[in-house]
Design an enzyme around this catalytic site. Structure first.
Site, short mmCIF file in Angstrom:
data_model
loop_
_atom_site.label_atom_id
_atom_site.label_comp_id
_atom_site.label_asym_id
_atom_site.label_seq_id
_atom_site.Cartn_x
_atom_site.Cartn_y
_atom_site.Cartn_z
N CYS A 38 -6.97 4.45 -8.25
CA CYS A 38 -6.70 3.06 -8.60
C CYS A 38 -7.25 2.14 -7.50
CB CYS A 38 -5.19 2.86 -8.73
SG CYS A 38 -4.69 1.15 -9.04
N THR A 40 -5.50 0.02 -6.12
CA THR A 40 -4.42 0.03 -5.12
C THR A 40 -4.63 1.15 -4.11
OG1 THR A 40 -2.87 -0.87 -6.73
CG2 THR A 40 -1.92 0.21 -4.81
N HIS A 43 -7.07 0.03 -1.61
CA HIS A 43 -6.43 -0.84 -0.61
C HIS A 43 -5.71 -0.01 0.45
CE1 HIS A 43 -7.20 -4.79 -2.32
NE2 HIS A 43 -6.85 -4.34 -3.51
#
Length: 341
Positions: A38, A40, A43
Protein backbone atom coordinates in the site's frame (compact mmCIF):
# COMPACT_ATOMS: atom_id res chain seq x y z
CA UNK A 1 7.48 -17.06 11.58
CA UNK A 2 8.86 -14.86 8.79
CA UNK A 3 7.63 -11.28 8.75
CA UNK A 4 8.43 -7.91 7.21
CA UNK A 5 8.92 -5.47 10.06
CA UNK A 6 9.81 -1.88 10.73
CA UNK A 7 12.76 -2.63 13.00
CA UNK A 8 14.51 0.75 13.13
CA UNK A 9 13.45 4.39 13.19
CA UNK A 10 14.96 5.02 9.76
CA UNK A 11 14.29 4.40 6.07
CA UNK A 12 13.75 0.75 5.16
CA UNK A 13 11.91 -2.44 6.04
CA UNK A 14 13.43 -5.73 7.11
CA UNK A 15 12.69 -9.46 6.96
CA UNK A 16 12.83 -10.96 10.43
CA UNK A 17 11.57 -13.78 12.63
CA UNK A 18 8.77 -12.97 15.06
CA UNK A 19 6.57 -15.13 17.31
CA UNK A 20 3.37 -16.48 15.76
CA UNK A 21 0.42 -14.35 16.94
CA UNK A 22 -1.84 -15.68 19.68
CA UNK A 23 -5.47 -16.53 18.95
CA UNK A 24 -8.21 -14.93 21.06
CA UNK A 25 -11.69 -16.33 21.68
CA UNK A 26 -13.24 -14.07 19.00
CA UNK A 27 -10.38 -14.22 16.50
CA UNK A 28 -9.39 -16.18 13.44
CA UNK A 29 -5.85 -17.01 12.35
CA UNK A 30 -5.06 -16.59 8.66
CA UNK A 31 -2.17 -18.23 6.80
CA UNK A 32 -1.18 -15.51 4.35
CA UNK A 33 -1.01 -16.38 0.64
CA UNK A 34 -0.53 -13.00 -1.01
CA UNK A 35 -0.05 -9.44 0.18
CA UNK A 36 -0.01 -6.14 -1.68
CA UNK A 37 2.06 -3.05 -0.92
CA UNK A 38 0.00 0.00 0.00
CA UNK A 39 1.02 3.64 -0.29
CA UNK A 40 0.86 3.65 3.52
CA UNK A 41 3.52 0.93 3.58
CA UNK A 42 5.71 3.16 1.40
CA UNK A 43 5.26 6.03 3.88
CA UNK A 44 6.34 3.63 6.65
CA UNK A 45 9.31 2.47 4.55
CA UNK A 46 10.35 6.08 3.93
CA UNK A 47 9.88 6.89 7.63
CA UNK A 48 8.21 10.22 6.92
CA UNK A 49 6.76 12.61 9.48
CA UNK A 50 3.41 10.77 9.71
CA UNK A 51 5.15 7.41 10.23
CA UNK A 52 7.40 8.78 12.94
CA UNK A 53 4.35 10.00 14.86
CA UNK A 54 2.24 6.88 14.29
CA UNK A 55 4.20 3.64 13.95
CA UNK A 56 5.61 1.85 17.00
CA UNK A 57 9.02 0.26 16.41
CA UNK A 58 9.50 -2.69 16.06
CA UNK A 59 6.30 -3.56 14.24
CA UNK A 60 5.08 -6.03 11.60
CA UNK A 61 3.44 -3.91 8.89
CA UNK A 62 1.10 -4.55 5.93
CA UNK A 63 -2.69 -4.63 5.65
CA UNK A 64 -3.56 -5.76 2.10
CA UNK A 65 -3.79 -9.54 1.91
CA UNK A 66 -5.60 -12.77 1.18
CA UNK A 67 -5.14 -16.05 2.97
CA UNK A 68 -6.68 -19.18 4.40
CA UNK A 69 -8.29 -19.66 7.81
CA UNK A 70 -6.16 -22.12 9.81
CA UNK A 71 -7.48 -21.61 13.35
CA UNK A 72 -10.74 -20.32 14.85
CA UNK A 73 -11.40 -18.89 18.32
CA UNK A 74 -13.88 -20.79 20.47
CA UNK A 75 -16.54 -18.04 20.32
CA UNK A 76 -16.38 -17.62 16.52
CA UNK A 77 -19.29 -18.66 14.31
CA UNK A 78 -19.66 -18.48 10.52
CA UNK A 79 -16.12 -19.45 9.53
CA UNK A 80 -14.50 -22.81 8.83
CA UNK A 81 -10.93 -24.02 8.56
CA UNK A 82 -9.89 -23.61 4.93
CA UNK A 83 -12.08 -20.58 4.18
CA UNK A 84 -10.34 -18.10 1.88
CA UNK A 85 -10.54 -14.61 3.38
CA UNK A 86 -9.32 -11.07 3.24
CA UNK A 87 -10.15 -8.63 5.99
CA UNK A 88 -11.12 -5.12 6.98
CA UNK A 89 -7.99 -3.41 8.25
CA UNK A 90 -9.82 -1.01 10.55
CA UNK A 91 -10.59 -2.69 13.86
CA UNK A 92 -13.38 -0.83 15.62
CA UNK A 93 -14.43 -0.62 19.26
CA UNK A 94 -18.07 -1.74 19.00
CA UNK A 95 -19.28 0.55 21.78
CA UNK A 96 -19.05 4.16 20.55
CA UNK A 97 -22.12 5.91 19.13
CA UNK A 98 -21.16 5.31 15.50
CA UNK A 99 -20.40 1.62 16.04
CA UNK A 100 -23.69 1.11 17.87
CA UNK A 101 -25.48 3.07 15.14
CA UNK A 102 -24.13 0.81 12.37
CA UNK A 103 -21.62 3.37 11.08
CA UNK A 104 -18.57 1.40 12.13
CA UNK A 105 -16.32 3.00 9.48
CA UNK A 106 -16.64 6.22 11.52
CA UNK A 107 -15.50 4.67 14.82
CA UNK A 108 -13.48 7.24 16.74
CA UNK A 109 -11.45 4.46 18.39
CA UNK A 110 -10.30 2.70 15.20
CA UNK A 111 -7.09 0.65 15.39
CA UNK A 112 -5.27 -0.09 12.11
CA UNK A 113 -3.86 -3.49 11.18
CA UNK A 114 -0.21 -2.98 10.23
CA UNK A 115 -0.32 0.56 11.60
CA UNK A 116 -1.26 0.34 15.29
CA UNK A 117 -1.12 -3.45 15.70
CA UNK A 118 0.80 -6.27 13.92
CA UNK A 119 0.03 -6.52 10.22
CA UNK A 120 -0.23 -8.94 7.33
CA UNK A 121 3.35 -8.95 6.00
CA UNK A 122 3.85 -12.22 7.84
CA UNK A 123 3.20 -15.92 7.46
CA UNK A 124 0.25 -15.68 9.86
CA UNK A 125 -2.17 -12.92 10.86
CA UNK A 126 -4.73 -12.87 13.68
CA UNK A 127 -7.73 -10.54 13.41
CA UNK A 128 -11.19 -10.41 15.00
CA UNK A 129 -13.53 -12.71 13.07
CA UNK A 130 -15.86 -9.71 12.68
CA UNK A 131 -13.26 -8.14 10.39
CA UNK A 132 -12.82 -11.13 8.07
CA UNK A 133 -14.52 -11.29 4.67
CA UNK A 134 -14.97 -14.56 2.76
CA UNK A 135 -13.74 -14.38 -0.82
CA UNK A 136 -16.07 -15.86 -3.46
CA UNK A 137 -14.60 -18.78 -5.40
CA UNK A 138 -14.66 -16.90 -8.72
CA UNK A 139 -12.38 -14.09 -7.47
CA UNK A 140 -8.63 -14.75 -7.72
CA UNK A 141 -6.13 -14.52 -4.88
CA UNK A 142 -4.42 -11.59 -6.62
CA UNK A 143 -7.60 -9.54 -6.79
CA UNK A 144 -8.58 -10.49 -3.25
CA UNK A 145 -5.18 -9.25 -2.05
CA UNK A 146 -6.03 -5.71 -3.23
CA UNK A 147 -9.56 -5.58 -1.78
CA UNK A 148 -8.47 -3.06 0.88
CA UNK A 149 -7.43 -0.31 -1.59
CA UNK A 150 -10.15 -1.34 -4.03
CA UNK A 151 -12.55 -0.71 -1.16
CA UNK A 152 -11.25 2.83 -0.78
CA UNK A 153 -11.93 3.34 -4.48
CA UNK A 154 -15.44 1.84 -4.29
CA UNK A 155 -16.39 3.80 -1.16
CA UNK A 156 -15.23 7.05 -2.80
CA UNK A 157 -16.73 6.42 -6.24
CA UNK A 158 -20.12 5.23 -5.01
CA UNK A 159 -20.63 8.17 -2.65
CA UNK A 160 -22.93 9.79 -5.21
CA UNK A 161 -25.25 8.84 -8.06
CA UNK A 162 -23.07 8.36 -11.14
CA UNK A 163 -25.45 7.22 -13.87
CA UNK A 164 -25.15 9.58 -16.84
CA UNK A 165 -22.90 11.96 -14.90
CA UNK A 166 -19.56 13.49 -15.87
CA UNK A 167 -16.84 12.63 -13.36
CA UNK A 168 -13.43 14.20 -12.75
CA UNK A 169 -10.87 12.14 -10.82
CA UNK A 170 -7.79 14.06 -9.65
CA UNK A 171 -4.87 11.73 -8.98
CA UNK A 172 -4.05 8.61 -11.02
CA UNK A 173 -2.58 6.49 -8.28
CA UNK A 174 -3.85 2.91 -8.12
CA UNK A 175 -6.86 3.88 -5.98
CA UNK A 176 -7.75 6.81 -8.24
CA UNK A 177 -7.52 4.60 -11.32
CA UNK A 178 -9.71 1.92 -9.72
CA UNK A 179 -12.24 4.58 -8.68
CA UNK A 180 -12.38 5.86 -12.26
CA UNK A 181 -12.93 2.32 -13.53
CA UNK A 182 -15.79 1.85 -11.05
CA UNK A 183 -17.42 5.09 -12.24
CA UNK A 184 -17.29 3.97 -15.85
CA UNK A 185 -18.53 0.47 -14.99
CA UNK A 186 -21.63 1.68 -13.17
CA UNK A 187 -22.75 4.11 -15.87
CA UNK A 188 -21.02 7.49 -15.72
CA UNK A 189 -20.91 9.27 -19.08
CA UNK A 190 -17.45 10.87 -19.22
CA UNK A 191 -14.78 9.87 -16.70
CA UNK A 192 -11.70 12.10 -16.88
CA UNK A 193 -8.63 11.47 -14.72
CA UNK A 194 -5.75 13.91 -14.23
CA UNK A 195 -2.13 13.52 -13.13
CA UNK A 196 1.41 14.40 -14.24
CA UNK A 197 2.72 10.80 -14.16
CA UNK A 198 2.52 9.47 -17.72
CA UNK A 199 3.02 5.84 -16.63
CA UNK A 200 0.00 6.01 -14.35
CA UNK A 201 -2.08 7.82 -16.98
CA UNK A 202 -1.33 5.04 -19.47
CA UNK A 203 -2.50 2.57 -16.84
CA UNK A 204 -5.73 4.55 -16.47
CA UNK A 205 -6.28 4.37 -20.23
CA UNK A 206 -5.96 0.58 -20.05
CA UNK A 207 -8.66 0.62 -17.38
CA UNK A 208 -11.11 2.32 -19.73
CA UNK A 209 -11.35 5.98 -18.70
CA UNK A 210 -12.77 8.44 -21.23
CA UNK A 211 -9.69 10.68 -21.07
CA UNK A 212 -6.46 10.54 -19.07
CA UNK A 213 -5.06 14.07 -18.96
CA UNK A 214 -1.48 15.05 -18.21
CA UNK A 215 -2.12 18.52 -16.79
CA UNK A 216 1.52 19.52 -17.33
CA UNK A 217 0.94 19.20 -21.08
CA UNK A 218 -2.80 19.59 -21.64
CA UNK A 219 -5.47 22.07 -20.54
CA UNK A 220 -8.45 20.55 -18.76
CA UNK A 221 -10.81 23.17 -20.20
CA UNK A 222 -9.80 22.11 -23.71
CA UNK A 223 -10.60 18.49 -22.82
CA UNK A 224 -14.04 19.51 -21.53
CA UNK A 225 -14.71 21.37 -24.78
CA UNK A 226 -13.54 18.37 -26.80
CA UNK A 227 -16.03 16.17 -24.90
CA UNK A 228 -18.89 18.59 -25.51
CA UNK A 229 -19.17 19.55 -21.85
CA UNK A 230 -20.58 23.03 -21.33
CA UNK A 231 -21.33 23.21 -17.60
CA UNK A 232 -18.53 21.46 -15.72
CA UNK A 233 -18.24 18.13 -13.93
CA UNK A 234 -21.11 16.78 -11.85
CA UNK A 235 -18.96 14.62 -9.56
CA UNK A 236 -15.36 15.12 -8.44
CA UNK A 237 -13.17 12.52 -6.75
CA UNK A 238 -10.06 14.02 -5.13
CA UNK A 239 -7.54 11.19 -4.78
CA UNK A 240 -4.20 13.02 -4.91
CA UNK A 241 -3.83 15.15 -1.79
CA UNK A 242 -2.13 17.73 -4.02
CA UNK A 243 -3.41 21.31 -3.47
CA UNK A 244 -3.06 22.37 -7.15
CA UNK A 245 -5.10 19.32 -8.21
CA UNK A 246 -7.88 20.09 -5.73
CA UNK A 247 -8.00 23.75 -6.78
CA UNK A 248 -8.26 22.69 -10.43
CA UNK A 249 -11.04 20.26 -9.53
CA UNK A 250 -13.00 23.02 -7.73
CA UNK A 251 -12.63 25.28 -10.77
CA UNK A 252 -13.94 22.54 -13.06
CA UNK A 253 -17.05 21.59 -11.07
CA UNK A 254 -20.57 22.42 -12.17
CA UNK A 255 -22.80 24.38 -9.80
CA UNK A 256 -24.32 21.95 -7.31
CA UNK A 257 -21.50 19.48 -7.92
CA UNK A 258 -20.55 16.80 -5.42
CA UNK A 259 -16.99 16.04 -4.33
CA UNK A 260 -15.63 13.05 -2.41
CA UNK A 261 -12.16 13.49 -0.90
CA UNK A 262 -9.91 10.52 -0.18
CA UNK A 263 -6.56 12.24 -0.81
CA UNK A 264 -5.03 13.88 2.25
CA UNK A 265 -3.86 17.44 1.52
CA UNK A 266 -1.50 19.43 3.75
CA UNK A 267 -3.29 20.78 6.83
CA UNK A 268 -2.59 24.36 5.77
CA UNK A 269 -3.95 24.00 2.20
CA UNK A 270 -5.68 27.17 1.02
CA UNK A 271 -8.50 27.20 -1.53
CA UNK A 272 -10.81 29.78 -3.07
CA UNK A 273 -13.89 29.27 -0.87
CA UNK A 274 -15.97 31.29 -3.34
CA UNK A 275 -15.76 28.22 -5.59
CA UNK A 276 -17.41 26.15 -2.88
CA UNK A 277 -19.96 28.61 -1.53
CA UNK A 278 -21.27 30.28 -4.67
CA UNK A 279 -21.30 27.04 -6.64
CA UNK A 280 -23.14 25.29 -3.81
CA UNK A 281 -20.66 22.40 -3.81
CA UNK A 282 -21.05 19.42 -1.49
CA UNK A 283 -17.78 17.98 -0.13
CA UNK A 284 -17.64 14.61 1.63
CA UNK A 285 -14.59 13.20 3.41
CA UNK A 286 -13.85 9.50 2.85
CA UNK A 287 -12.00 7.26 5.28
CA UNK A 288 -11.59 3.55 4.71
CA UNK A 289 -14.50 1.39 3.65
CA UNK A 290 -18.10 1.11 4.84
CA UNK A 291 -18.32 -2.06 6.89
CA UNK A 292 -19.31 -4.17 5.21
CA UNK A 293 -21.47 -2.71 2.48
CA UNK A 294 -18.41 -1.64 0.51
CA UNK A 295 -17.00 -5.20 0.72
CA UNK A 296 -20.14 -6.77 -0.74
CA UNK A 297 -20.14 -4.17 -3.52
CA UNK A 298 -16.47 -4.93 -4.30
CA UNK A 299 -17.19 -8.60 -4.83
CA UNK A 300 -20.33 -7.85 -6.85
CA UNK A 301 -18.55 -5.36 -9.12
CA UNK A 302 -15.86 -7.90 -10.02
CA UNK A 303 -18.44 -10.64 -10.49
CA UNK A 304 -20.42 -8.34 -12.81
CA UNK A 305 -17.46 -7.86 -15.12
CA UNK A 306 -15.29 -5.05 -13.74
CA UNK A 307 -11.75 -6.01 -14.79
CA UNK A 308 -9.10 -4.83 -12.34
CA UNK A 309 -6.30 -7.07 -13.60
CA UNK A 310 -4.40 -4.27 -15.45
CA UNK A 311 -3.86 -2.42 -12.14
CA UNK A 312 -1.62 -5.25 -10.86
CA UNK A 313 1.64 -4.54 -12.67
CA UNK A 314 4.32 -6.26 -10.57
CA UNK A 315 4.52 -9.63 -8.84
CA UNK A 316 7.36 -10.88 -6.63
CA UNK A 317 7.98 -13.77 -4.23
CA UNK A 318 8.23 -12.48 -0.68
CA UNK A 319 12.00 -12.98 -0.58
CA UNK A 320 12.24 -10.30 -3.30
CA UNK A 321 10.20 -7.79 -1.29
CA UNK A 322 12.85 -5.09 -1.77
CA UNK A 323 12.22 -5.11 -5.53
CA UNK A 324 8.53 -4.68 -4.80
CA UNK A 325 9.14 -1.63 -2.63
CA UNK A 326 11.56 -0.22 -5.20
CA UNK A 327 8.84 -0.56 -7.87
CA UNK A 328 6.27 1.19 -5.69
CA UNK A 329 8.65 4.00 -4.76
CA UNK A 330 9.62 4.58 -8.41
CA UNK A 331 6.15 5.84 -9.32
CA UNK A 332 6.20 3.45 -12.28
CA UNK A 333 3.89 0.76 -10.98
CA UNK A 334 0.30 -0.01 -10.28
CA UNK A 335 -0.33 -2.47 -7.47
CA UNK A 336 2.58 -4.68 -6.41
CA UNK A 337 1.72 -8.16 -5.10
CA UNK A 338 4.05 -10.28 -2.94
CA UNK A 339 3.50 -14.05 -2.79
CA UNK A 340 4.00 -15.96 0.46
CA UNK A 341 3.13 -19.35 -1.10
Amino acid sequence: MKALSKLKAEEGIWMTDVPQPELGHNDIMIKIRKTAICGTDVHIYNWDEWSQKTIPVPMVVGHEYVGEVVAIGQEVKGFNIGDRVSGEGHITCGHCRNCRGGRTHLCRNTVGVGVNRPGSFAEYLVIPAFNAFKIPDNISDELAAIFDPFGNAVHTALSFDLVGEDVLVSGAGPIGIMAAAVCKHVGARHVVITDVNEYRLDLARKMGVTRAVNVSKENLNDVMTELGMTEGFDVGLEMSGAPPAFRSLLNSMNHGGRIAMLGIPPSDMSIDWNQVIFKGLFIKGIYGREMFETWYKMAALIQSGLDLTPIITHRFPIDEFQQGFDAMRSGKSGKVVLSWD
